[in-house]
Design a protein around this motif. Structure first.
Motif, PDB file in Angstrom:
ATOM      1  N   ALA A   1      -2.250   4.224   5.150  1.00 43.25           N
ATOM      2  CA  ALA A   1      -2.075   2.764   5.189  1.00 43.25           C
ATOM      3  C   ALA A   1      -2.432   2.208   6.561  1.00 43.25           C
TER       4      ALA A   1
ATOM      5  N   ASP B   1       0.843  -1.202   0.000  1.00 45.51           N
ATOM      6  CA  ASP B   1       0.000   0.000   0.000  1.00 45.51           C
ATOM      7  C   ASP B   1       0.879   1.254   0.000  1.00 45.51           C
TER       8      ASP B   1
ATOM      9  N   ARG C   1       1.466   8.746   3.025  1.00 45.15           N
ATOM     10  CA  ARG C   1       0.970   7.381   2.817  1.00 45.15           C
ATOM     11  C   ARG C   1       0.830   6.563   4.090  1.00 45.15           C
TER      12      ARG C   1
ATOM     13  N   SER D   1      -6.627  -3.165   3.646  1.00 46.49           N
ATOM     14  CA  SER D   1      -5.360  -2.734   3.053  1.00 46.49           C
ATOM     15  C   SER D   1      -5.369  -2.963   1.552  1.00 46.49           C
TER      16      SER D   1
ATOM     17  N   SER E   1      -7.539  -0.531  -0.131  1.00 44.52           N
ATOM     18  CA  SER E   1      -6.859   0.758  -0.252  1.00 44.52           C
ATOM     19  C   SER E   1      -5.929   0.746  -1.464  1.00 44.52           C
ATOM     20  N   LEU E   2      -5.217  -0.372  -1.610  1.00 44.74           N
ATOM     21  CA  LEU E   2      -4.307  -0.557  -2.749  1.00 44.74           C
ATOM     22  C   LEU E   2      -5.079  -0.485  -4.059  1.00 44.74           C
TER      23      LEU E   2
END
Lengths: 254, 345
Positions: B73, B34, B69, B306, B309-310
């Protein structure tokens, strides 16, 4: 006095009083007492009241202890309750469910060994790692008994323990219950089958409309008069060649 | 025979511990992946360098990782963990595999709370304006769960009552939300719609800290109740006969669920289906011994979030999709398969 004593017990289900002002003579360790009676007589309700699962008034003494006054954990260590059916849907194995039955009240140490020992004793050791949801009705009933026995309680309450069992398993379960009782436990079981009750019970308590109708040895209690009065059937009570009581139903009373 | 079954049981539990450890590893890997993705792609070496402070790392890389970030994350990780743990406990104490904060109106109530800040400009006195949306969302979500508990208690506290009330709450909050949307200005409306789609873009270190603290406080109590929760899977009556005070268990569990769900949703907006998918996947992998099921759900939720999110950063190049949309799109098939599987049984 180390038995179970019930005095003036009233058990309600919601707002309805199902069992009202019930007295039972003391039930002694080593004995199996069968609760009999027609549907809706209050048998299961009485059992659940004693187990602390329904609100009660009156006295339920076990030895010198008032069961209603015990904490949930202490009550669980004193008595084992076996329900009619186990709900389905849990992703647990047989062994895990029996371990949970012991660990939930905080007795974690050695729970796995105790659980396995109970399963072996009931002859369902080979099922230990099977998922609960894949068992037959009869197997589930045996697991229910294991869950009740795993805390080694001095009082055992069984709600129709044989209803889903074939004849051989009925004998197996009741033999085990007999052995468990002989170790000094008080056993109170709801049974529908009066012939089975007559064969295995030391005493029978007949419940009718929430009250105690009769109490005594099978021979004293299972009579044509009781069957007519409580069940509304015309019946004969006879003895087979081995001297066991048989109930033969001729029809409904008019 | 007896020892063999016990050996196999212990071996199974060791495998489950390994599996949970593996999930933790996957969650950490997902965070690193991520961190590496974004408008300015960072290679692995530089990402790790910026994280750990080892080697020569450009100042810009450090800023991107630490200020931009990493909060996003970590927030993804924590939100997923909180929602999935809340979902797992909710499913057990409400005895329903479809229960989760999203289906029982918590998210809708949080959205309504956010709307009171965005559209009406209501805010708690003395609170910095940046926090007013989150604070109102949190209060409304918590209020929704309190109301749910209260209604449940009035009617005897059965799980069916709680579930029906939750569904009613969901629609009620939705209706009020529509009303506020109707009267909102164009600007406020846009902001509100974005909020209800769930977004990690606004993640900040203070928000991450709040959620981390809530999770750190509630999770140990969840784990402590693991055996009681496992017993509850065998039926309420059974659990009570095993010595579990079910009413008390349910009350405390729903309090934990409230805190987890309300704080997670208030930070990032409406995130659907993580609370459903996390426990469902954990159940398939680990069974329902809650000593493994609860941490497994928490970690599965963290991994799913996660990855979401990626995906939200990479699926359309140059566009950051609302992460709530992504989780819903991933979660819907799982939701349907759950219902259909339930039918087949």
């Amino acid at each position: 006095m180390s038995g179970l004593l019930i005095e003036g017990l009233t058990v309600s289900y919601g707002r309805r009083r199902i069992v009202e002002g019930l007295d039972l003579p003391p039930l002694m360790p080593g004995e199996i007492t069968v609760l009999a009676g027609p549907n809706a007589a209050g048998k299961s309700t009485l059992l659940k009241g004693i187990a602390g699962l329904l609100p009660t008034r009156g006295r339920v003494m076990f030895g010198d202890r008032d069961l209603a006054a015990l904490s949930a954990g202490d009550r669980a260590r004193t008595l084992g309750f076996m329900p009619q059916t186990l709900p389905s849907g849990a992703a647990l194995s047989v062994l895990e469910s029996v371990i949970a039955a012991r660990s939930a009240s905080g007795e974690g140490a050695g729970a796995d060994r105790a659980a396995m020992a109970v399963l072996e004793r009931l002859g369902i050791g080979p099922l230990a790692l099977d998922p609960l949801d894949r068992l037959s009705g009869g197997q589930r009933q045996m697991v229910g008994l294991a869950q009740a026995l795993v805390r080694d309680p001095a009082l055992l309450l069984l709600d129709e323990p044989t209803s889903a069992l074939d004849m051989a398993r009925q004998v197996r379960l009741l033999t085990e219950v007999r052995r468990v009782a002989a170790e000094g436990r008080v056993v109170l079981a709801v049974l529908h089958d009066l012939a089975l009750a007559a064969q295995w019970a030391d005493r029978i308590a007949v419940l009718h409309k929430g009250r105690l109708h009769s109490f005594g040895t099978p021979a004293e209690v299972v009579t044509p008069a009781m069957l007519a009065e409580v069940y509304g059937v015309e019946a004969r009570v006879e003895r087979c060649s081995r001297g066991r009581l048989m109930v033969l139903i001729d029809g409904e009373t008019v | 025979m007896q020892t063999e079954s016990l050996h196999r049981y212990h071996a199974l539990n060791r495998r489950r511990v390994l599996l949970v450890a593996g999930m933790l590893a996957v969650a950490l890997l997902a965070v690193v992946a991520d961190l590496m993705t974004g408008p300015a792609g960072l290679p692995l070496a530089e990402t790790l360098g910026a994280l750990t402070g080892w080697g020569e790392v450009a100042r810009s890389a450090e800023v991107i990782v630490w200020q931009v970030r990493l909060p996003v994350a970590i927030m993804a990780l924590l939100v997923g963990a909180a929602l999935a743990l809340a979902g797992a406990e909710m499913q057990t104490v409400l005895e329903n595999p479809l229960a989760e904060p999203f289906t029982l109106g918590v998210s809708a109530s949080a959205a309504l709370g956010a709307a009171t800040a965005i559209v009406l400009g209501l805010s708690l006195p003395g609170l910095p304006p940046v926090w007013s949306v989150s604070a109102n969302a949190f209060l409304f979500a918590l209020g929704a769960l309190a109301l749910l508990q209260l209604m449940g208690r009035l009617r005897g506290g059965g799980p069916e009552v709680l579930i029906l009330c939750g569904i009613a709450l969901n629609f009620t909050a939705g209706a009020f939300l529509s009303l506020l949307q109707f009267v909102a200005s164009a600007d406020a409306l846009q902001q509100l719609v974005f909020w209800t789609m769930g977004s990690l873009a606004a993640a900040s270190w203070p928000g991450v800290t709040v959620l981390a603290v809530v999770l750190a406080v509630t999770a140990p109590f969840s784990l402590k109740a693991a055996w009681q929760l496992t017993a509850l899977r065998l039926g309420e009556e059974q659990a009570r006969s095993f010595g579990v005070d079910v009413a008390r268990l349910r009350r405390w569990s729903l309090l934990r669920v409230s805190l987890l769900a309300a704080s997670a949703v208030s930070m990032v907006g409406v995130i659907g289906f993580v609370g459903l998918a996390g426990p469902h996947i954990a159940r398939m992998l680990l069974g329902e011994d809650h000593r493994f099921f609860l941490p497994g759900s928490l970690l599965t939720g963290a991994v799913v979030m996660s990855l979401a999110s990626l995906v939200s950063k990479t699926v359309v190049p140059g566009v950051l999709l609302p992460v709530g949309l992504v989780t819903s799109l991933i979660g819907l098939p799982i939701f349907f398969s759950l219902i259909l599987r339930g039918r087949g049984r």
